[in-house]
Design a protein around this motif. Sequence first.
Motif, PDB file in Angstrom:
ATOM      1  N   TYR A   1       0.838  -1.192   0.000  1.00  0.00           N
ATOM      2  CA  TYR A   1       0.000   0.000   0.000  1.00  0.00           C
ATOM      3  C   TYR A   1       0.874   1.243   0.000  1.00  0.00           C
ATOM      4  CZ  TYR A   1      -3.553  -3.316   1.530  1.00  0.00           C
ATOM      5  OH  TYR A   1      -4.397  -4.389   1.608  1.00  0.00           O
ATOM      6  N   SER A   2       0.373   2.272  -0.650  1.00  0.00           N
ATOM      7  CA  SER A   2       1.056   3.553  -0.548  1.00  0.00           C
ATOM      8  C   SER A   2       0.758   4.169   0.812  1.00  0.00           C
ATOM      9  CB  SER A   2       0.592   4.493  -1.660  1.00  0.00           C
ATOM     10  OG  SER A   2      -0.767   4.835  -1.476  1.00  0.00           O
ATOM     11  N   ASP A   3       1.631   5.030   1.250  1.00  0.00           N
ATOM     12  CA  ASP A   3       1.442   5.670   2.552  1.00  0.00           C
ATOM     13  C   ASP A   3       0.150   6.475   2.610  1.00  0.00           C
ATOM     14  OD1 ASP A   3       4.987   6.404   3.083  1.00  0.00           O
ATOM     15  OD2 ASP A   3       3.797   4.600   3.493  1.00  0.00           O
ATOM     16  N   SER A   4      -0.263   6.998   1.470  1.00  0.00           N
ATOM     17  CA  SER A   4      -1.449   7.860   1.445  1.00  0.00           C
ATOM     18  C   SER A   4      -2.748   7.090   1.684  1.00  0.00           C
ATOM     19  CB  SER A   4      -1.527   8.610   0.115  1.00  0.00           C
ATOM     20  OG  SER A   4      -1.666   7.699  -0.962  1.00  0.00           O
ATOM     21  N   VAL A   5      -2.720   5.768   1.517  1.00  0.00           N
ATOM     22  CA  VAL A   5      -3.958   4.995   1.664  1.00  0.00           C
ATOM     23  C   VAL A   5      -3.865   3.915   2.732  1.00  0.00           C
ATOM     24  CG1 VAL A   5      -4.457   5.388  -0.765  1.00  0.00           C
ATOM     25  CG2 VAL A   5      -3.461   3.203  -0.051  1.00  0.00           C
ATOM     26  N   LYS A   6      -2.679   3.717   3.264  1.00  0.00           N
ATOM     27  CA  LYS A   6      -2.493   2.649   4.251  1.00  0.00           C
ATOM     28  C   LYS A   6      -3.444   2.834   5.418  1.00  0.00           C
ATOM     29  CE  LYS A   6       1.711   1.447   4.330  1.00  0.00           C
ATOM     30  NZ  LYS A   6       3.174   1.419   4.561  1.00  0.00           N
ATOM     31  N   GLY A   7      -4.102   1.759   5.791  1.00  0.00           N
ATOM     32  CA  GLY A   7      -5.069   1.811   6.886  1.00  0.00           C
ATOM     33  C   GLY A   7      -6.497   2.030   6.432  1.00  0.00           C
ATOM     34  N   ARG A   8      -6.681   2.532   5.220  1.00  0.00           N
ATOM     35  CA  ARG A   8      -8.032   2.758   4.700  1.00  0.00           C
ATOM     36  C   ARG A   8      -8.372   1.847   3.522  1.00  0.00           C
ATOM     37  NH1 ARG A   8      -9.555   7.123   2.246  1.00  0.00           N
ATOM     38  NH2 ARG A   8      -7.484   7.761   1.522  1.00  0.00           N
ATOM     39  N   PHE A   9      -7.362   1.413   2.794  1.00  0.00           N
ATOM     40  CA  PHE A   9      -7.567   0.558   1.628  1.00  0.00           C
ATOM     41  C   PHE A   9      -7.151  -0.870   1.972  1.00  0.00           C
ATOM     42  CE2 PHE A   9      -7.298   3.690  -2.199  1.00  0.00           C
ATOM     43  CZ  PHE A   9      -8.018   4.638  -1.485  1.00  0.00           C
ATOM     44  N   THR A  10      -7.903  -1.820   1.455  1.00  0.00           N
ATOM     45  CA  THR A  10      -7.552  -3.231   1.621  1.00  0.00           C
ATOM     46  C   THR A  10      -7.699  -3.937   0.284  1.00  0.00           C
ATOM     47  OG1 THR A  10      -8.364  -3.230   3.904  1.00  0.00           O
ATOM     48  CG2 THR A  10      -8.013  -5.366   2.850  1.00  0.00           C
ATOM     49  N   ILE A  11      -6.642  -4.586  -0.133  1.00  0.00           N
ATOM     50  CA  ILE A  11      -6.669  -5.324  -1.388  1.00  0.00           C
ATOM     51  C   ILE A  11      -6.791  -6.813  -1.101  1.00  0.00           C
ATOM     52  CG2 ILE A  11      -4.149  -5.589  -1.564  1.00  0.00           C
ATOM     53  CD1 ILE A  11      -4.454  -5.025  -4.595  1.00  0.00           C
ATOM     54  N   SER A  12      -7.522  -7.510  -1.947  1.00  0.00           N
ATOM     55  CA  SER A  12      -7.673  -8.955  -1.806  1.00  0.00           C
ATOM     56  C   SER A  12      -7.915  -9.546  -3.190  1.00  0.00           C
ATOM     57  CB  SER A  12      -8.835  -9.296  -0.867  1.00  0.00           C
ATOM     58  OG  SER A  12     -10.065  -8.793  -1.371  1.00  0.00           O
ATOM     59  N   ARG A  13      -7.722 -10.847  -3.295  1.00  0.00           N
ATOM     60  CA  ARG A  13      -7.963 -11.477  -4.584  1.00  0.00           C
ATOM     61  C   ARG A  13      -8.645 -12.812  -4.400  1.00  0.00           C
ATOM     62  NH1 ARG A  13      -2.525 -11.907  -7.739  1.00  0.00           N
ATOM     63  NH2 ARG A  13      -3.814 -13.039  -9.248  1.00  0.00           N
ATOM     64  N   ASP A  14      -9.485 -13.138  -5.366  1.00  0.00           N
ATOM     65  CA  ASP A  14     -10.162 -14.430  -5.422  1.00  0.00           C
ATOM     66  C   ASP A  14      -9.735 -15.064  -6.739  1.00  0.00           C
ATOM     67  OD1 ASP A  14     -11.878 -16.578  -5.746  1.00  0.00           O
ATOM     68  OD2 ASP A  14     -13.602 -15.537  -4.866  1.00  0.00           O
ATOM     69  N   ASN A  15      -8.732 -15.924  -6.677  1.00  0.00           N
ATOM     70  CA  ASN A  15      -8.196 -16.500  -7.899  1.00  0.00           C
ATOM     71  C   ASN A  15      -9.210 -17.377  -8.627  1.00  0.00           C
ATOM     72  OD1 ASN A  15      -5.709 -15.247  -7.724  1.00  0.00           O
ATOM     73  ND2 ASN A  15      -4.782 -16.917  -6.557  1.00  0.00           N
ATOM     74  N   ALA A  16     -10.119 -17.984  -7.887  1.00  0.00           N
ATOM     75  CA  ALA A  16     -11.141 -18.823  -8.525  1.00  0.00           C
ATOM     76  C   ALA A  16     -12.045 -17.989  -9.427  1.00  0.00           C
ATOM     77  CB  ALA A  16     -11.959 -19.545  -7.473  1.00  0.00           C
ATOM     78  N   LYS A  17     -12.197 -16.722  -9.068  1.00  0.00           N
ATOM     79  CA  LYS A  17     -13.041 -15.824  -9.860  1.00  0.00           C
ATOM     80  C   LYS A  17     -12.225 -14.883 -10.726  1.00  0.00           C
ATOM     81  CE  LYS A  17     -16.864 -15.763  -6.532  1.00  0.00           C
ATOM     82  NZ  LYS A  17     -17.731 -14.904  -5.675  1.00  0.00           N
ATOM     83  N   ASN A  18     -10.892 -15.035 -10.681  1.00  0.00           N
ATOM     84  CA  ASN A  18     -10.008 -14.125 -11.433  1.00  0.00           C
ATOM     85  C   ASN A  18     -10.339 -12.674 -11.131  1.00  0.00           C
ATOM     86  OD1 ASN A  18      -8.461 -16.092 -12.612  1.00  0.00           O
ATOM     87  ND2 ASN A  18      -9.461 -15.998 -14.603  1.00  0.00           N
ATOM     88  N   THR A  19     -10.577 -12.387  -9.871  1.00  0.00           N
ATOM     89  CA  THR A  19     -11.000 -11.046  -9.482  1.00  0.00           C
ATOM     90  C   THR A  19     -10.163 -10.546  -8.313  1.00  0.00           C
ATOM     91  OG1 THR A  19     -13.265 -11.430 -10.234  1.00  0.00           O
ATOM     92  CG2 THR A  19     -12.926  -9.629  -8.674  1.00  0.00           C
ATOM     93  N   VAL A  20      -9.786  -9.286  -8.399  1.00  0.00           N
ATOM     94  CA  VAL A  20      -9.088  -8.606  -7.316  1.00  0.00           C
ATOM     95  C   VAL A  20      -9.982  -7.467  -6.844  1.00  0.00           C
ATOM     96  CG1 VAL A  20      -7.102  -7.184  -6.717  1.00  0.00           C
ATOM     97  CG2 VAL A  20      -6.799  -9.230  -8.122  1.00  0.00           C
TER      98      VAL A  20
END
Length: 127
Positions: A59-78
């Motif tokens: 995460y960039s410092d400007s968004v850390k703590g507010r943004f969360t990234i995740s991925r579902d490889n079965a759905k090919n979706t992030v």
Amino acid sequence: QLQLVESGGGLVQPGTSLRLSCTASGFTGYHAIGWFRQAPGKEREGVSCIGSSDGNSYYSDSVKGRFTISRDNAKNTVYLQINSLTPEDTAVYYCAAGWAHAISSTSWTYPALYNYWGQGTQVTVSS
């Protein structure tokens, strides 16, 4: 050829949340997926990235703590969960895919490392 499609953007009020999705057509098992944003008159900024199989996320410092990234490889979706939105988050958000072996904790913000890009989704934060 990998194609990426972003969705989930919109006009929202400050303090609310959004979840952006990036769906890939094609196998992304070897790709790291990054989220970038570009506000009018500003350079494209990397906000988050997730590795292919190691689960590492950045995460960039400007968004850390507010943004969360995740991925579902079965759905090919992030996904990019964005909380506590502010007007400064207003931008077009892009997802991009790059070869995971070329992307690290110190390089993930470089757009040139990403081979495939989506068309972007607009996020506007305004009261």
